[in-house]
Scaffold this active site. Structure first.
Site, PDB file in Angstrom:
ATOM      1  N   SER A  63     -36.584 -74.771 -21.935  1.00 48.38           N
ATOM      2  CA  SER A  63     -35.777 -74.262 -20.843  1.00 48.38           C
ATOM      3  C   SER A  63     -36.326 -72.923 -20.327  1.00 48.38           C
ATOM      4  O   SER A  63     -37.444 -72.869 -19.817  1.00 48.38           O
ATOM      5  CB  SER A  63     -34.314 -74.162 -21.290  1.00 48.38           C
ATOM      6  OG  SER A  63     -33.451 -73.954 -20.207  1.00 48.38           O
ATOM      7  N   ASP A 113     -30.950 -84.718 -17.563  1.00 43.92           N
ATOM      8  CA  ASP A 113     -30.751 -83.266 -17.594  1.00 43.92           C
ATOM      9  C   ASP A 113     -30.037 -82.826 -16.315  1.00 43.92           C
ATOM     10  O   ASP A 113     -30.570 -82.954 -15.220  1.00 43.92           O
ATOM     11  CB  ASP A 113     -32.111 -82.563 -17.708  1.00 43.92           C
ATOM     12  CG  ASP A 113     -31.988 -81.088 -18.037  1.00 43.92           C
ATOM     13  OD1 ASP A 113     -30.951 -80.478 -17.704  1.00 43.92           O
ATOM     14  OD2 ASP A 113     -32.936 -80.538 -18.622  1.00 43.92           O
ATOM     15  N   HIS A 155     -30.086 -81.935 -21.322  1.00 39.41           N
ATOM     16  CA  HIS A 155     -30.823 -80.675 -21.457  1.00 39.41           C
ATOM     17  C   HIS A 155     -31.046 -80.406 -22.947  1.00 39.41           C
ATOM     18  O   HIS A 155     -30.328 -79.629 -23.581  1.00 39.41           O
ATOM     19  CB  HIS A 155     -30.053 -79.533 -20.803  1.00 39.41           C
ATOM     20  CG  HIS A 155     -30.867 -78.293 -20.606  1.00 39.41           C
ATOM     21  ND1 HIS A 155     -31.984 -78.263 -19.796  1.00 39.41           N
ATOM     22  CD2 HIS A 155     -30.749 -77.043 -21.118  1.00 39.41           C
ATOM     23  CE1 HIS A 155     -32.507 -77.050 -19.809  1.00 39.41           C
ATOM     24  NE2 HIS A 155     -31.776 -76.296 -20.610  1.00 39.41           N
TER      25      HIS A 155
END
Length: 220
Positions: free
Chosen positions: A116, A167, A199
């Protein structure tokens, strides 16, 4: 941003000997180094001569009081991303210099693994190192500054991008945009989409990343 000295959990090589390679995990927004270091324990058997480290990001995270952030993400804006990775880069670069010295390896035996916001950092800092890294793995992230890595002096380390098709925080389209930007900069890219993964990191992504690292670190 002033230089911040980073630290975080480490795992020594499973072989018990000196490190022959180094993997640095870069965590996501609101987490800390403990969030990813466990992956190193999973990969230790396949990478027995590799040291693992997961620094805590330089700033406390207001959105997650127990967590850290590489930069503020209150506004999800491309300009915020660009300024954010550039601002946090010196602290991460300093940490990489110190950690490579600690492990006794150089860039050619060092890989970054981001998740991320950590992927944003890996894809920015990695190509701008003075020497080419062994490789970069980016889970569920995006390319924050395409122009910076397209500069003539930028390095071209091999990159593996992995993203979940479900996601909702950073949509999978970010993978295709990152792939396009990296390819335009002549960075060799491989990518994989994990079916049914949001995610996060799925088992298939972990396996592919392990195989990628074995290959680029010469541990296959």
């Amino acid at each position: 941003m002033p230089l911040t000295l980073l630290d975080g959990p480490r795992i020594a090589p499973a072989s018990g000997g000196a490190a022959k390679s180094l993997v640095v995990f870069l965590h996501g927004f609101g987490a800390d180094g403990n969030d990813l270091i466990a992956i190193g324990r999973e990969w230790a058997r396949a990478l027995p001569d590799t040291a693992f480290v997961a620094p805590h990001a330089p700033e406390p995270c207001a959105a997650a009081p127990m967590g850290r952030q590489w930069f503020d993400l209150t506004r999800q804006d491309p300009e915020v991303y660009k300024l954010g990775v550039a601002g946090a880069a010196p602290s991460l670069d300093h940490f990489l210099d110190q950690e490579m010295q600690r492990a006794g390896v150089d860039e050619t035996k060092t890989a970054l693994v981001g998740f991320s916001q950590g992927t944003m950092m890996a894809l920015h800092v990695g190509p701008l190192r003075p020497k080419k890294l062994a490789g970069i793995v980016g889970f569920s992230g995006l390319l924050a500054d395409k122009a910076a890595i397209a500069a003539p002096e930028a390095q071209k380390p091999p990159v593996l991008l992995v993203h979940g098709d479900s996601d909702q925080l950073i949509p999978v389209q970010a993978l295709f945009m990152a792939n396009e930007g990296l390819t335009e900069a002549k960075v060799p890219v491989e990518w994989h989409i994990s079916q049914g993964i949001g995610h996060g990191i799925g088992p298939d992504g972990l396996s592919l990343a392990q195989q990628f690292l074995q290959r680029v670190l010469g541990a296959a």
